[in-house]
Design an enzyme around this catalytic site. Sequence first.
Site, PDB file in Angstrom:
ATOM      1  N   ASP A 101       0.802  -1.222   0.000  1.00 17.14           N
ATOM      2  CA  ASP A 101       0.000   0.000   0.000  1.00 17.14           C
ATOM      3  C   ASP A 101       0.834   1.271   0.000  1.00 17.14           C
ATOM      4  OD1 ASP A 101      -2.243  -1.636   0.097  1.00 17.14           O
ATOM      5  OD2 ASP A 101      -2.224  -1.680   2.288  1.00 17.14           O
ATOM      6  N   LYS A 157       1.747   2.215  -5.124  1.00 18.34           N
ATOM      7  CA  LYS A 157       2.263   1.681  -6.405  1.00 18.34           C
ATOM      8  C   LYS A 157       1.335   2.015  -7.575  1.00 18.34           C
ATOM      9  CE  LYS A 157       2.246  -2.374  -4.385  1.00 18.34           C
ATOM     10  NZ  LYS A 157       2.043  -2.014  -2.968  1.00 18.34           N
ATOM     11  N   GLY A 202      -4.607  -4.115  -3.890  1.00 20.20           N
ATOM     12  CA  GLY A 202      -5.584  -3.061  -4.159  1.00 20.20           C
ATOM     13  C   GLY A 202      -4.780  -1.829  -4.509  1.00 20.20           C
ATOM     14  N   HIS A 203      -4.741  -1.493  -5.795  1.00 17.30           N
ATOM     15  CA  HIS A 203      -3.908  -0.383  -6.271  1.00 17.30           C
ATOM     16  C   HIS A 203      -4.817   0.768  -6.696  1.00 17.30           C
ATOM     17  CE1 HIS A 203      -0.409  -3.378  -7.240  1.00 17.30           C
ATOM     18  NE2 HIS A 203      -0.761  -3.351  -5.977  1.00 17.30           N
ATOM     19  N   GLN A 219       1.853  -6.023  -3.273  1.00 15.34           N
ATOM     20  CA  GLN A 219       2.271  -6.151  -1.877  1.00 15.34           C
ATOM     21  C   GLN A 219       3.568  -5.356  -1.671  1.00 15.34           C
ATOM     22  OE1 GLN A 219       1.277  -9.507  -3.471  1.00 15.34           O
ATOM     23  NE2 GLN A 219      -0.622  -8.443  -3.028  1.00 15.34           N
TER      24      GLN A 219
HETATM   25  P1  GDP Z   1      -0.803   0.415  -3.552  1.00 13.20           P
HETATM   26  O1  GDP Z   1      -1.415  -0.849  -3.111  1.00 13.20           O
HETATM   27  O2  GDP Z   1       0.675   0.459  -3.309  1.00 13.20           O
HETATM   28  O3  GDP Z   1      -1.148   0.811  -4.961  1.00 13.20           O
HETATM   29  O4  GDP Z   1      -1.426   1.556  -2.609  1.00 13.20           O
HETATM   30  P2  GDP Z   1      -2.980   1.715  -2.201  1.00 13.20           P
HETATM   31  O5  GDP Z   1      -3.715   2.219  -3.368  1.00 13.20           O
HETATM   32  O6  GDP Z   1      -3.475   0.491  -1.526  1.00 13.20           O
HETATM   33  O7  GDP Z   1      -2.872   2.788  -1.053  1.00 13.20           O
HETATM   34  C1  GDP Z   1      -2.345   4.050  -1.265  1.00 13.20           C
HETATM   35  C2  GDP Z   1      -3.407   5.083  -0.888  1.00 13.20           C
HETATM   36  O8  GDP Z   1      -2.829   6.368  -0.767  1.00 13.20           O
HETATM   37  C3  GDP Z   1      -4.496   5.234  -1.933  1.00 13.20           C
HETATM   38  O9  GDP Z   1      -5.691   5.563  -1.291  1.00 13.20           O
HETATM   39  C4  GDP Z   1      -3.995   6.391  -2.781  1.00 13.20           C
HETATM   40  O10 GDP Z   1      -5.049   7.092  -3.448  1.00 13.20           O
HETATM   41  C5  GDP Z   1      -3.368   7.268  -1.738  1.00 13.20           C
HETATM   42  N1  GDP Z   1      -2.209   8.054  -2.166  1.00 13.20           N
HETATM   43  C6  GDP Z   1      -1.243   7.749  -3.068  1.00 13.20           C
HETATM   44  N2  GDP Z   1      -0.291   8.715  -3.073  1.00 13.20           N
HETATM   45  C7  GDP Z   1      -0.669   9.635  -2.168  1.00 13.20           C
HETATM   46  C8  GDP Z   1      -0.082  10.848  -1.695  1.00 13.20           C
HETATM   47  O11 GDP Z   1       0.991  11.256  -2.091  1.00 13.20           O
HETATM   48  N3  GDP Z   1      -0.772  11.522  -0.720  1.00 13.20           N
HETATM   49  C9  GDP Z   1      -1.961  11.093  -0.223  1.00 13.20           C
HETATM   50  N4  GDP Z   1      -2.548  11.804   0.724  1.00 13.20           N
HETATM   51  N5  GDP Z   1      -2.536   9.941  -0.648  1.00 13.20           N
HETATM   52  C10 GDP Z   1      -1.890   9.226  -1.590  1.00 13.20           C
HETATM   53  P1  IMO Z   2      -0.995  -4.123  -2.331  1.00 11.45           P
HETATM   54  O1  IMO Z   2      -0.523  -4.644  -3.662  1.00 11.45           O
HETATM   55  C1  IMO Z   2      -1.039  -4.603   1.988  1.00 11.45           C
HETATM   56  C2  IMO Z   2      -1.210  -8.670   3.551  1.00 11.45           C
HETATM   57  C3  IMO Z   2      -2.476  -9.109   4.272  1.00 11.45           C
HETATM   58  C4  IMO Z   2      -1.908 -10.136   5.230  1.00 11.45           C
HETATM   59  C5  IMO Z   2      -0.791 -10.788   4.432  1.00 11.45           C
HETATM   60  C6  IMO Z   2      -1.203 -12.088   3.755  1.00 11.45           C
HETATM   61  O2  IMO Z   2      -2.279  -3.390  -2.385  1.00 11.45           O
HETATM   62  O3  IMO Z   2       0.091  -3.366  -1.667  1.00 11.45           O
HETATM   63  P2  IMO Z   2      -2.786 -12.750   1.736  1.00 11.45           P
HETATM   64  O4  IMO Z   2      -4.157 -12.285   1.364  1.00 11.45           O
HETATM   65  O5  IMO Z   2      -1.741 -12.437   0.719  1.00 11.45           O
HETATM   66  O6  IMO Z   2      -2.758 -14.168   2.177  1.00 11.45           O
HETATM   67  O7  IMO Z   2      -2.420 -11.897   3.043  1.00 11.45           O
HETATM   68  O8  IMO Z   2      -0.413  -9.841   3.440  1.00 11.45           O
HETATM   69  N1  IMO Z   2      -1.425  -8.156   2.187  1.00 11.45           N
HETATM   70  C7  IMO Z   2      -1.319  -6.865   1.862  1.00 11.45           C
HETATM   71  N2  IMO Z   2      -1.093  -5.785   2.633  1.00 11.45           N
HETATM   72  N3  IMO Z   2      -1.172  -4.468   0.646  1.00 11.45           N
HETATM   73  C8  IMO Z   2      -1.355  -5.550  -0.148  1.00 11.45           C
HETATM   74  O9  IMO Z   2      -1.331  -5.462  -1.484  1.00 11.45           O
HETATM   75  C9  IMO Z   2      -1.485  -6.816   0.462  1.00 11.45           C
HETATM   76  N4  IMO Z   2      -1.718  -8.061  -0.001  1.00 11.45           N
HETATM   77  C10 IMO Z   2      -1.661  -8.874   1.057  1.00 11.45           C
HETATM   78  O10 IMO Z   2      -3.097  -8.038   4.923  1.00 11.45           O
HETATM   79  O11 IMO Z   2      -1.306  -9.469   6.319  1.00 11.45           O
HETATM   80 MG    MG Z   3      -2.922  -1.524  -1.837  1.00 14.23          MG
END
Ligand code: GDP
Ligand code: IMO
Ligand code: MG
Length: 423
Positions: A13, A16, A40-41, A221
């Site tokens: 998270d 990415k 979840g991107h 991840q």
């Molecule tokens: P990923 O899994 O690495 O793609 O990241 P996620 O999408 O799960 O989580 C990142 C969260 O931070 C999302 O809700 C994005 O919309 C938000 N986000 C990304 N970059 C920024 C930033 O620079 N500032 C803020 N406030 N939010 C951001």
């Molecule tokens: P993105 O790509 C954050 C975590 C879960 C759990 C562990 C194992 O959005 O960064 P699983 O479902 O793979 O068996 O869970 O890994 N986990 C993540 N945490 N971002 C993710 O993906 C994750 N995918 C799995 O919360 O601790």
């Molecule tokens: Mg994510």
Amino acid sequence: MKVDVLLGLQWGDEGKGKVIDVLTPKYDVVARFQGGPNAGHTLEFEGKKFVLHTIPSGIFHDDKINIIGNGVVIDPVVLKKEVEKFEGAGYNLTKKLFISKKAHLILPTHRLLDAAQEAEKGDSKIGSTLKGIGPTYTDKIGRTGLRVGDLESNFKEKYEKKVASHKKILQQMGFKYSLEELEKEWFEAIEVLKKFELIDSEYVINDLINADKKILAEGAQGTMLDIEFGSYPFVTSSNTICAGVCTGLGIAPSKIGDVYGIIKAYCTRVGSGPFPTELFDEVGENMRQKGNEFGSTTGRPRRCGWIDLVALKYSIMLNGVTQLIMMKSDVLDDFDVIKACVGYKINGEETDCFPYEIENDIEPIYVELEGWKTDMSKMQKESHFPTKFNAYLDFLEDELEVPIKIVSVGPDREQTILRYINE
Ligand code: GDP
Ligand code: IMO
Ligand code: MG
């Protein structure tokens, strides 16, 4: 042409999805190489917000190829929902999305097994996203998994055999379930999956490399969730590190180019497992609220804490990171003090190595920096950065010995600042 890689250096998270979307115009191809719908991107642009679980984050740009590689595990039900959502919003995916025949399929019973295994673990549960990731990779390594290419011949027979063995396990575990509805939606969903071109992705990708096309591999991840080097057993079931690109796409190590390592200005983790710099006070709560730190896949509150340079140095070493990208600095805009963990004290001994196992007695050693106390969310240029923010960047670059080439100051595509642009 070499393949550039973008991957998370923390516990996932990091942002990415946003950065892949920002970088896509420089590339011809975006390819996912591991993980599945546990990811979840999030992407935000033009007032719209999308969360991608299976589809690569280059999908919203025209004329770009998006590949789901062999190392990914696919749940057709999740894929169908994504496809319908994006097509409903006016994006045509069929000519842009290609799926490896060697990618493994997440069956409804994999999801049930995930739930059964987590329930059995009780207090020591991993905190899985319950998307069936662990059981699907278990079958893959156990050489009994079903692959996308299997949909092309005698699938029903292979499916029944696999499901019969899963049912035996579920029965032994005393897990109660009802499969009928799940199977119905799963079989409907594979018809959507089959609309896409199913490819021998390793050949396609190597042909694209030889044709001088620019490819960006999208990690899911984060490094600290890697099956080998993450905080085992509180990890996911795939190789999230750079080496996973070679096995997950069929690329030789010599074909890896730049490795972008993505970090938050602080750190989060969702699910169970050690997190040495976790904050349980109002500072952590401020990070969660200001950063909207709730899971993109499960909605669970993310655990929040200070940046951990011990873990980051480990991640940089494992991945051969050439450039850093720092996200969510705007979340710390109001903070008086910023802390960074530079070492751990374990049983009175100081170390800057990530330990084999992390127990509760670990004490982070912090360096304190002054907060910049400035709203950075509308800034467009590096020259606008406050001095104290620059001091934080300088400190991180000195410690990590890798340049921070991009800074993100908000979730939107436009809230992205490139550094070192005159190089
Ligand atoms: P990923 O899994 O690495 O793609 O990241 P996620 O999408 O799960 O989580 C990142 C969260 O931070 C999302 O809700 C994005 O919309 C938000 N986000 C990304 N970059 C920024 C930033 O620079 N500032 C803020 N406030 N939010 C951001
Ligand atoms: P993105 O790509 C954050 C975590 C879960 C759990 C562990 C194992 O959005 O960064 P699983 O479902 O793979 O068996 O869970 O890994 N986990 C993540 N945490 N971002 C993710 O993906 C994750 N995918 C799995 O919360 O601790
Ligand atoms: Mg994510």
